[in-house]
Write a protein that holds these residues in place. Structure first.
Motif, mmCIF file in Angstrom:
data_model
loop_
_atom_site.group_PDB
_atom_site.id
_atom_site.type_symbol
_atom_site.label_atom_id
_atom_site.label_comp_id
_atom_site.label_asym_id
_atom_site.label_seq_id
_atom_site.Cartn_x
_atom_site.Cartn_y
_atom_site.Cartn_z
ATOM 1 N N CYS A 265 0.768 -1.227 0.069
ATOM 2 C CA CYS A 265 0.041 0.055 -0.068
ATOM 3 C C CYS A 265 0.898 1.189 -0.177
ATOM 4 C CB CYS A 265 -1.011 0.006 1.080
ATOM 5 S SG CYS A 265 -2.221 1.417 1.288
ATOM 6 N N LEU A 266 1.907 1.297 0.876
ATOM 7 C CA LEU A 266 2.616 2.549 1.170
ATOM 8 C C LEU A 266 3.682 2.788 -0.151
ATOM 9 C CD1 LEU A 266 3.615 2.480 4.884
ATOM 10 C CD2 LEU A 266 1.809 3.715 3.743
ATOM 11 N N SER A 267 4.076 1.603 -0.822
ATOM 12 C CA SER A 267 4.738 1.719 -1.981
ATOM 13 C C SER A 267 4.172 2.572 -3.205
ATOM 14 C CB SER A 267 5.401 0.294 -2.614
ATOM 15 O OG SER A 267 4.179 -0.156 -3.199
ATOM 16 N N LYS A 268 2.572 2.285 -3.189
ATOM 17 C CA LYS A 268 2.040 3.191 -4.295
ATOM 18 C C LYS A 268 1.856 4.414 -3.854
ATOM 19 C CE LYS A 268 -1.312 1.032 -6.148
ATOM 20 N NZ LYS A 268 -0.749 0.821 -7.353
ATOM 21 N N VAL A 269 2.559 5.105 -2.993
ATOM 22 C CA VAL A 269 2.537 6.400 -2.758
ATOM 23 C C VAL A 269 3.876 7.112 -3.447
ATOM 24 C CG1 VAL A 269 3.204 8.128 -0.918
ATOM 25 C CG2 VAL A 269 1.711 6.340 -0.521
ATOM 26 N N LEU A 270 4.878 6.081 -3.794
ATOM 27 C CA LEU A 270 6.141 6.426 -4.431
ATOM 28 C C LEU A 270 5.833 6.818 -6.073
ATOM 29 C CD1 LEU A 270 8.509 3.606 -3.152
ATOM 30 C CD2 LEU A 270 8.122 5.918 -2.349
ATOM 31 N N PRO A 271 6.681 7.277 -6.580
ATOM 32 C CA PRO A 271 6.811 7.601 -8.162
ATOM 33 C C PRO A 271 6.880 5.917 -8.599
ATOM 34 C CG PRO A 271 8.189 9.207 -7.417
ATOM 35 C CD PRO A 271 7.756 8.351 -6.117
ATOM 36 N N LEU A 272 6.296 5.877 -9.928
ATOM 37 C CA LEU A 272 6.376 4.528 -10.302
ATOM 38 C C LEU A 272 7.790 3.839 -10.537
ATOM 39 C CD1 LEU A 272 4.386 2.226 -11.237
ATOM 40 C CD2 LEU A 272 4.121 3.219 -13.350
ATOM 41 N N ASP A 273 8.553 4.502 -11.053
ATOM 42 C CA ASP A 273 9.974 3.874 -10.854
ATOM 43 C C ASP A 273 10.509 3.369 -9.722
ATOM 44 O OD1 ASP A 273 10.402 6.389 -10.249
ATOM 45 O OD2 ASP A 273 11.972 6.868 -11.801
#
Length: 276
Positions: free
Chosen positions: A131-139
């Protein structure tokens, strides 16, 4: 043995290619789920990946592993779907919590679902990582997941993302730092003011075993002197063996993910009939 099968596949033997593909198919699907958080899309892209890879395997130059080459195809297909959706907002958990509490039918369904699933804090750490990783820019999201969950080498990630090795190192550094900081501010297991409802209020209401599990992980798994970087590394170690597609709490986690997607505007309604 593998090289013989690759040669057969290059000559049009789909059974030989399927045997090679099957070796890493479960990992590929779990990777796609962490990117897409949608089981139907995972199946669609995994299927399309297989067909596209087989159609092009004759041109596979074997400079990279077949696994990395196939992951690159899958990543590009996932990228096409994700690039127009945007990143999740940093307060997605707060919005999801409010949405769930304001919709009685969601709470009723989650309570019904949770009666059939065992609470496992490791699975919820895995959920929160995704869930939290989806806060990051996609790359950054993709690089962090490939390296820290699936243990790909930097060189392999460079191939998958079509980036230079220095650029991958740069993306990884910033992605990890962002994840570490987000966990430090939101994780309710570590920070008493943490806002992560999946590991705190909402789940506690659904499953009374949570408190027992929380105490266990704090006493047995979390070092007393752990700083936020050590805690990030601990999370990685805990979730690497987990396949989010076949965990015991998969159904309730799918509902949580759908709530997040709903409040982020990715879907119009929550489908409680999703097959697991």
């Amino acid at each position: 043995m593998a090289s013989n099968k690759i040669n057969l596949a290059k000559n049009g033997d789909i059974n030989a290619f399927h045997e090679l593909y099957s070796d890493f198919q479960p990992q590929l699907k779990s990777y796609l789920y962490r990117l897409l958080v949608d089981r139907n899309e995972v199946e669609d892209i995994a299927h399309d990946t297989f067909l596209k890879a087989f159609d092009n395997v004759a041109g596979f130059d074997e400079k990279a592993s077949l696994k990395s080459w196939v992951f690159r195809i899958a990543t590009n297909l996932a990228y096409d779907r994700l690039r127009n959706r945007g990143r999740w907002s940093s307060d997605v958990m707060d919005k999801a919590k409010e949405h769930a509490h304001n919709n009685e039918y969601i709470l009723v369904k989650m309570q019904s679902t949770s009666q059939h699933s065992k609470f496992d804090i490791r699975e919820h750490i895995d959920f929160c990582f995704t869930c939290l990783s989806k806060v990051l820019p996609l790359d950054q999201q993709i690089a962090v997941i490939l390296k820290d969950i699936y243990n790909f080498k930097v060189k392999e990630i460079a191939t998958i993302l079509d980036l230079t090795i220095p650029k991958v190192k740069h993306v990884l550094r910033f992605g990890r730092q962002a994840m570490t900081d987000i966990f430090d501010s939101k994780c309710a297991l570590i920070n008493k003011k943490g806002a992560c409802h999946q590991c705190s209020e909402l789940n506690a209401a659904l499953n009374p075993k949570q408190k027992q599990q929380e105490l266990f992980i704090k006493d047995k798994l979390i070092p007393k002197d752990a700083d936020k970087r050590k805690l990030y590394n601990l999370r990685k170690a805990l979730i690497r063996p987990i396949n989010p597609l076949n965990i015991e709490g998969a159904e309730i986690h799918d509902i949580f993910m759908q709530i997040n997607r709903k409040v982020e505007g990715e879907i119009n309604q929550i489908d409680f009939n999703t097959n697991n």
